[in-house]
Design a protein around this motif. Sequence first.
Motif, PDB file in Angstrom:
ATOM      1  N   SER B  44       0.842  -1.207   0.000  1.00  0.00           N
ATOM      2  CA  SER B  44       0.000   0.000   0.000  1.00  0.00           C
ATOM      3  C   SER B  44       0.869   1.246   0.000  1.00  0.00           C
ATOM      4  O   SER B  44       0.584   2.211  -0.714  1.00  0.00           O
ATOM      5  CB  SER B  44      -0.910   0.021   1.235  1.00  0.00           C
ATOM      6  OG  SER B  44      -1.773  -1.095   1.214  1.00  0.00           O
ATOM      7  N   GLN B  80      -8.282   0.542  -0.259  1.00  0.00           N
ATOM      8  CA  GLN B  80      -8.636  -0.816   0.127  1.00  0.00           C
ATOM      9  C   GLN B  80     -10.018  -0.927   0.772  1.00  0.00           C
ATOM     10  O   GLN B  80     -10.745  -1.881   0.532  1.00  0.00           O
ATOM     11  CB  GLN B  80      -7.574  -1.377   1.086  1.00  0.00           C
ATOM     12  CG  GLN B  80      -7.954  -2.763   1.596  1.00  0.00           C
ATOM     13  CD  GLN B  80      -6.819  -3.460   2.301  1.00  0.00           C
ATOM     14  OE1 GLN B  80      -5.779  -2.881   2.568  1.00  0.00           O
ATOM     15  NE2 GLN B  80      -7.024  -4.729   2.605  1.00  0.00           N
ATOM     16  N   ASP B 158      -5.968  -0.871  -4.603  1.00  0.00           N
ATOM     17  CA  ASP B 158      -5.361  -1.468  -3.421  1.00  0.00           C
ATOM     18  C   ASP B 158      -6.242  -2.616  -2.928  1.00  0.00           C
ATOM     19  O   ASP B 158      -7.365  -2.385  -2.473  1.00  0.00           O
ATOM     20  CB  ASP B 158      -5.190  -0.403  -2.324  1.00  0.00           C
ATOM     21  CG  ASP B 158      -4.195  -0.853  -1.251  1.00  0.00           C
ATOM     22  OD1 ASP B 158      -3.714  -2.010  -1.324  1.00  0.00           O
ATOM     23  OD2 ASP B 158      -3.896  -0.042  -0.352  1.00  0.00           O
ATOM     24  N   GLU B 159      -5.757  -3.832  -3.042  1.00  0.00           N
ATOM     25  CA  GLU B 159      -6.472  -5.049  -2.626  1.00  0.00           C
ATOM     26  C   GLU B 159      -7.923  -5.052  -3.130  1.00  0.00           C
ATOM     27  O   GLU B 159      -8.866  -5.153  -2.342  1.00  0.00           O
ATOM     28  CB  GLU B 159      -6.482  -5.168  -1.086  1.00  0.00           C
ATOM     29  CG  GLU B 159      -5.108  -5.175  -0.439  1.00  0.00           C
ATOM     30  CD  GLU B 159      -4.376  -6.520  -0.552  1.00  0.00           C
ATOM     31  OE1 GLU B 159      -4.924  -7.471  -1.159  1.00  0.00           O
ATOM     32  OE2 GLU B 159      -3.241  -6.593  -0.054  1.00  0.00           O
TER      33      GLU B 159
HETATM   34 MG   LIG Z   1      -1.991  -2.954   2.052  1.00  0.00          MG
END
Ligand SMILES: [Mg+2]
Lengths: 261, 263
Positions: B44, B80, B158-159
């Motif tokens: 991240s 995320q 992000d994810e």
């Molecule tokens: Mg992360």
Amino acid sequence: MIEVRHVSLSYGKTPALKDVSLCVRPGEFVAIMGPGASGKSTLARVMDGLYLPDAGDCLVDGVSTRADPMRARRLVGLVLQEPDDQAVARRVADDLAFGPRNIGAADIPERVAEALLQTGIAHLADRDIGSLSGGQKQLVAIAGVLAMRPAYLVMDEPTSLLDSDGKRAVMDAVATQKHAGRGVAVITQDPSVAARADRVVVMSRGSVVAQGPPAEAFAKVPPGLIGLPEMTRLSNGLRDRGIAVKRLWLTVDDAAEELCR
Amino acid sequence: MSLKAEDVSYRYPGAGGPAISSASLEIGKGELVVVCGKNGSGKSTLIRCLAGLIKPSQGRVSIDGQAPEKARRAIGFAVQFPERALFERTVCDEVAFGPRNMGLPPDEVDRLTGQAIDAVGISRDLMSVAPRSLSYGRKRLVAIACAIAHRPGYLFLDEPAAGLDYEGRTRITGLIKSLKAAGMTVIVASHDPLDLLDICDRLVVLDGGRVVADGPPSVESLGRAGITSDTIELARRLQSCGINVREAFSPEALADSIVEALK
Ligand SMILES: [Mg+2]
Ligand SMILES: Nc1ncnc2c1ncn2[C@@H]1O[C@H](COP(=O)(O)OP(=O)(O)O)[C@@H](O)[C@H]1O
Ligand SMILES: Nc1ncnc2c1ncn2[C@@H]1O[C@H](COP(=O)(O)OP(=O)(O)O)[C@@H](O)[C@H]1O
Ligand SMILES: [Mg+2]
């Protein structure tokens, strides 16, 4: 044993569970799968006595959660889906000690140490929970429930944010609980977690649509509803490509045994 | 035209060590790059540096030759946890926020908003719904629609699949594929990249804040990220018992390879 018997439950007009029955026996690992909004988290709260069903009943070791919800809450440890919902203290070790202290446990340091060890987060004991990553918070939430040494453990998507090491720690903790004779139910989207269960229960729109040992449940489940284990996808894929496969595979051993003959 | 990071390091205020140490990479237009590594390896942090959301403590990032602060329009970023990024009253306002903020005329804003919502596959019926009332999977899609609405050349995710159910994951993989096909450069941070290996161009592996592998996905680079899978394990077992299969990441690719090898 946790026995969910013909349970229905609605939030206002939204039905979340419709005539759901299942059980979790001592020493048994049950995986619960299903798409989002199929009622899994609601079911977890029913098993823990946090929610009482509108119809049907949930019995924990023979006593209805209706008759004694607090007893169910003591016997059944629930790890919530959102780890932020669970933290009660700033420092990790204090958070883990909070529950045991609340029930007047005499061996608090031992319980905290054991829970940290089982989840592989001993190195985080002194950290501020606010500074941890999502995955680390998830492990702290699990450790907090383990420190209570409940007779049954219900975990709601405990590995969703975890890397392979974290996942392994959770699966090891599940095995330890199981061998100690405790019943474990794990709600999961991860087929590799479910493949290791004694039984898999698949939910869809508030109902159980398949239930049985993993190979049986994965064979019965409607296509596209849940992810399947890699080796199951492989045996299906080979069949589709015209190669005779004797049975549905779950593990690398299953596949290697048939292919390396 | 490319994104360049030269010797980038980042240290969080008050943290003991750096979260990213001396990372250098270059990402070409239209590439799909997956950044992977264990929890806490710096995924991240790295993509936030690349997107200019945080400023490296050392080294520099350039996007198409400009500093990231000057290339805002070229960048889209979906965080995320979508529930922490959605604030508006309706899905439509949420997605329109970026284009509106750039001072585009109202009909252009409407057009871009509609296109972004179509691209992520959300029904237009949901445009007047409150984003916070949506399911987790739909919130994630709305957050991605927000990130692509102003048509950035570089998209950071992000994810994007973490916490989603099977349908949600399948949708996200399909969406990434179609964004790439439309020419967007996509950079994904993921601790569990198996679904993306068949479609990504490059895998960047982080370990303790350092880039330890950068190239097409391979069993070796995955190993450095601590990732293995039943498919990889079986391919190895088959090779050692004389069935000559290729390196494969998905069971479907391995099935093809087995069929070939058994012929
Ligand atoms: Mg992360
Ligand atoms: N607190 C709540 N209030 C109203 N509706 C809820 C609440 N919690 C869940 N629901 C609804 O109940 C259904 C089942 O939700 P849930 O048990 O969370 O499913 P799952 O865990 O399988 O995603 C969904 O339609 C959801 O929107
Ligand atoms: N806001 C923050 N403050 C202090 N340390 C942080 C913060 N965010 C992340 N870190 C630390 O930086 C490192 C990298 O974190 P992160 O980039 O989130 O990793 P990943 O995304 O790979 O899980 C970790 O050691 C983490 O604990
Ligand atoms: Mg849930």
